[in-house]
Design an enzyme around this catalytic site. Structure first.
Site, PDB file in Angstrom:
ATOM      1  N   GLU A 204       4.104   1.948  -1.957  1.00  0.00           N
ATOM      2  CA  GLU A 204       2.921   2.784  -1.823  1.00  0.00           C
ATOM      3  C   GLU A 204       2.952   3.339  -0.401  1.00  0.00           C
ATOM      4  OE1 GLU A 204      -0.839   0.841  -2.539  1.00  0.00           O
ATOM      5  OE2 GLU A 204      -1.930   2.647  -1.959  1.00  0.00           O
TER       6      GLU A 204
ATOM      7  N   ARG B 277       8.156 -13.323  -3.455  1.00  0.00           N
ATOM      8  CA  ARG B 277       7.870 -12.518  -2.278  1.00  0.00           C
ATOM      9  C   ARG B 277       8.472 -13.205  -1.064  1.00  0.00           C
ATOM     10  NH1 ARG B 277       3.795  -8.815  -2.209  1.00  0.00           N
ATOM     11  NH2 ARG B 277       3.140  -8.263  -0.111  1.00  0.00           N
TER      12      ARG B 277
ATOM     13  N   LYS C 294       0.891  -5.081   4.851  1.00  0.00           N
ATOM     14  CA  LYS C 294       0.707  -3.756   5.460  1.00  0.00           C
ATOM     15  C   LYS C 294      -0.716  -3.576   5.973  1.00  0.00           C
ATOM     16  CE  LYS C 294       2.595  -1.498   2.033  1.00  0.00           C
ATOM     17  NZ  LYS C 294       2.903  -0.434   1.095  1.00  0.00           N
TER      18      LYS C 294
HETATM   19  P1  ATP Z   1       1.822  -5.214   1.318  1.00  0.00           P
HETATM   20  O1  ATP Z   1       1.080  -6.357   0.726  1.00  0.00           O
HETATM   21  O2  ATP Z   1       2.547  -5.533   2.564  1.00  0.00           O
HETATM   22  O3  ATP Z   1       1.000  -3.974   1.435  1.00  0.00           O
HETATM   23  P2  ATP Z   1       2.802  -4.234  -1.118  1.00  0.00           P
HETATM   24  O4  ATP Z   1       3.344  -5.135  -2.147  1.00  0.00           O
HETATM   25  O5  ATP Z   1       1.431  -3.711  -1.338  1.00  0.00           O
HETATM   26  O6  ATP Z   1       2.960  -4.920   0.276  1.00  0.00           O
HETATM   27  P3  ATP Z   1       4.258  -1.931  -1.844  1.00  0.00           P
HETATM   28  O7  ATP Z   1       4.441  -0.688  -1.070  1.00  0.00           O
HETATM   29  O8  ATP Z   1       3.414  -1.875  -3.057  1.00  0.00           O
HETATM   30  O9  ATP Z   1       3.731  -3.025  -0.847  1.00  0.00           O
HETATM   31  O10 ATP Z   1       5.642  -2.618  -2.182  1.00  0.00           O
HETATM   32  C1  ATP Z   1       6.779  -1.971  -2.661  1.00  0.00           C
HETATM   33  C2  ATP Z   1       7.672  -3.017  -3.250  1.00  0.00           C
HETATM   34  O11 ATP Z   1       8.020  -3.976  -2.266  1.00  0.00           O
HETATM   35  C3  ATP Z   1       6.971  -3.758  -4.356  1.00  0.00           C
HETATM   36  O12 ATP Z   1       7.881  -3.883  -5.436  1.00  0.00           O
HETATM   37  C4  ATP Z   1       6.655  -5.090  -3.767  1.00  0.00           C
HETATM   38  O13 ATP Z   1       6.648  -6.085  -4.750  1.00  0.00           O
HETATM   39  C5  ATP Z   1       7.778  -5.267  -2.744  1.00  0.00           C
HETATM   40  N1  ATP Z   1       7.374  -6.141  -1.650  1.00  0.00           N
HETATM   41  C6  ATP Z   1       6.316  -5.997  -0.828  1.00  0.00           C
HETATM   42  N2  ATP Z   1       6.218  -7.035   0.009  1.00  0.00           N
HETATM   43  C7  ATP Z   1       7.247  -7.858  -0.263  1.00  0.00           C
HETATM   44  C8  ATP Z   1       7.694  -9.114   0.248  1.00  0.00           C
HETATM   45  N3  ATP Z   1       7.061  -9.734   1.226  1.00  0.00           N
HETATM   46  N4  ATP Z   1       8.795  -9.666  -0.291  1.00  0.00           N
HETATM   47  C9  ATP Z   1       9.457  -9.058  -1.283  1.00  0.00           C
HETATM   48  N5  ATP Z   1       9.097  -7.885  -1.816  1.00  0.00           N
HETATM   49  C10 ATP Z   1       7.999  -7.289  -1.329  1.00  0.00           C
HETATM   50 MG    MG Z   2       1.010  -2.606  -3.095  1.00  0.00          MG
END
Ligand code: ATP
Ligand code: MG
Length: 576
Positions: A51, A275, A285
């Site tokens: 995102e 994760r 983020k």
């Molecule tokens: P955040 O919680 O940091 O905002 P998010 O999951 O909302 O992270 P996205 O931009 O939606 O961030 O993530 C893109 C991809 O990266 C998704 O498939 C998510 O599952 C993966 N991802 C995000 N954080 C991690 C992590 N700590 N370890 C592994 N994969 C991750």
């Molecule tokens: Mg997300």
């Protein structure tokens, strides 16, 4: 053992047995699907779906390595898809940085996609579900919807609007799209099961009204699809075979399947993995944005941040990140990885590739009293003992040089093998020197150490087989460059940054000593040409890279990581 030795403390010898790639259940699933031709002769297709609401961090690197890496291994393809369904939080700045970061990590996408490209298709599919009696417009308020949803232990109850006719639903949904209703007054919901044990299946919201400008579609839409309605269908449109995501989406999988099955579209499958969590590190983020907004760090690319542009600025390399991600693999249970594992892979990579240089962070002047005044000579120094092809360079040497303050003790504690009065040590690739006396200021601080050298030890070679226990780095005073050096340490002082007392705050755990700035480090002259990102090992000190702030007039170096310092450990233990 000497506190400092000629050999690099980053021995790779014990590391070679470590597998570069660990077993990984995602790889096994893909291999099995290829073998059984689950998708016929279609190529394996994955996607990385960030995102665009912030900068990517190390956790995303893991997802990127899995999405791109595993597809690559079987000749598959990977799209970069921006999951841009939240117009209020998303910005072009993030879209640009994410692309740069994915490329920096070493991956190239097959197609660049946006969930917003599918807004029309998603809308048409919503109409299809309404016509099939599987979606309805609900007028309950957000609060009421929450109340009607029930809890983990209690079923929800049906909305009074659940049984609207198809005609009425079509009319209302069309008018929602046309902008007739204010934000939050109506939603479109899937008609599934308000008693489902899985709360995600209790008539989930598909669309909400939001009069907000979108970074790509502008004001074309005032209804926006929810993540759950957009994600699986976007996968399906792109014929994604393996949609890998983190474990918190496991509960959403039945809904992911429900939409695909009820629309009768390409059967993408969602698979969840663990994760990445790292000790001393916070990977969210939203929280990272807060650190930036509250000026706790200098920006998203502060070298203490776990963002990819932060660690890049700090001197971390894509090679090390990929090796680390290969090593940690993927599992079906969440855990926490020790930050030292990442640091190990980073040191391992830099040890092989970083050019060696001599830099004195806390200078103490050493005067070689029997060396001719006004004379300069050049000694030959190896650029990287780990890589013979890296060659050598000429480093100027003269009568007055700088050594580290820590490398001299007027009264040496036990096991201190560096310079002290009467002791002989080697100046790397130059000469053997023996300390004779010290000069002090009025306050009693040592301002100079006077020593003599043995001209027969040129090149740092023992003239007669006699041994010295220390080899020290040095910089010729007359030729030294003065630089600012930024010594970074962990941003959080606790292994689990979320471990704070009630009423406390995550930011209470920020490490107050995460940055130390040294303003008058002395560098060997070859470092004048160093470029940001180029890796250096300052001998015996650590790994460094020039900061983008660095200019010809004011050199600035960031410490990527310290070497493991055996003396610091002894000192701590013995209090020496
Ligand atoms: P955040 O919680 O940091 O905002 P998010 O999951 O909302 O992270 P996205 O931009 O939606 O961030 O993530 C893109 C991809 O990266 C998704 O498939 C998510 O599952 C993966 N991802 C995000 N954080 C991690 C992590 N700590 N370890 C592994 N994969 C991750
Ligand atoms: Mg997300």
């Amino acid at each position: 053992m000497a506190a400092t030795t000629d050999s690099n403390p980053e021995s790779t010898a014990t590391r070679t047995e470590e597998p570069r790639t660990t077993p990984n259940f995602l790889r096994d699933i893909i291999a099995e699907d290829v073998r059984t031709k689950k998708y016929g002769d279609a190529t394996i297709q994955t996607r990385f779906p960030p995102e665009p609401n912030g900068y990517l961090h190390i956790g995303h690197a893991k997802a990127i390595c899995l999405d791109f890496g595993l597809a690559d291994e079987v000749g598959g393809r990977t799209n970069l898809r921006f999951d841009d369904t939240n117009p209020e939080k998303e910005e072009q700045e993030y879209v640009d940085s994410i692309q740069a970061d994915v490329r920096w990590l070493g991956f190239e996408w097959e197609r660049l996609c946006y969930a917003s490209d599918y807004f029309h298709q998603l809308y048409d599919w919503a109409i299809q579900l309404i016509k099939a009696g599987k979606a309805y417009v609900d007028d309950l308020t957000a609060d009421e919807i929450r109340q009607y949803r029930g809890t983990l232990t209690e079923p929800g109850k049906n909305s009074p609007y659940r049984d609207r006719s198809v005609e009425e639903n079509l009319d209302l949904f069309t008018r929602m799209k046309a902008g007739e209703f204010p934000d939050g007054t109506r939603v479109l919901r899937a008609k599934i099961d308000m008693a489902s044990p899985n709360i995600n299946m209790r008539d989930p919201i598909m669309y909400r009204i939001l009069h907000a400008e979108h970074h790509r579609t502008g004001n074309e839409w005032c209804i926006y699809p929810m993540y759950d309605y957009a994600h699986g269908q976007s996968d399906s449109i792109e014929q994604v075979t393996h949609s890998m995501c983190t474990l918190e989406f496991a509960d959403h999988q039945p809904l992911y399947k429900w939409f695909i099955e009820n629309l009768g579209i390409f059967p993408s499958q969602q698979i969840e993995f663990d994760r990445l969590n790292l000790t001393y590190t916070m990977l969210s983020k939203r929280k990272l944005l807060q650190l930036v907004n509250e000026n706790r760090v200098s920006g998203w690319d502060d070298p203490r941040m776990p963002t990819l542009n932060g660690i890049r600025r700090r001197g971390f390399t894509p090679e090390a990140l990929r090796a680390f991600c290969g090593y940690i693999g993927a599992t079906r249970t969440n855990g926490t990885t020790d930050i030292e594992v990442l640091e190990h892979f980073q040191r391992d990579d830099l040890n092989k590739r970083a050019s060696r240089a001599m830099a004195v962070l806390r200078p103490l002047k050493l005067v070689i009293t029997n060396y001719p005044e006004g004379q300069t000579e050049h000694v030959e120094v190896q650029n990287n003992p780990e890589d013979p092809t890296a060659g050598t360079r000429q480093v100027p040497f003269s009568r007055e040089i700088y050594i580290e303050q820590d490398d001299f003790r007027e009264v040496p504690p036990p096991k201190y093998y560096r310079l002290s009065p009467g002791k002989e040590v080697r100046l790397r690739s130059a000469y053997f020197v023996t300390a004779q006396s010290v000069v002090k200021d009025d306050a009693g601080n040592i301002t100079e150490v006077h020593c003599t050298y043995d001209p027969a030890s040129r090149g740092g070679n023992s003239p007669d087989g006699r041994k010295v226990k220390s080899t020290m780095h040095w910089v010729s005073a007359a030729h030294a460059l003065t630089a600012e050096v930024r010594l970074y340490d962990k941003l959080f002082s606790k292994p689990d940054p979320y471990d704070f007392p009630e009423g406390g705050d995550l930011f209470d755990n920020l490490n107050p000593n995460s940055l130390e700035v040294i303003t008058d480090a002395k560098l060997e002259p070859s470092l004048a040409a160093a470029k940001p990102g180029a890796p250096y090992q300052f001998e015996r000190v650590g790994y460094f890279t020039p900061d983008p702030d660095s200019t010809a007039d004011k050199l600035v170096f960031n410490r990527t990581l310290p070497l493991k310092d055996s003396w610091a450990k002894i000192e701590k233990k013995t209090g020496a």
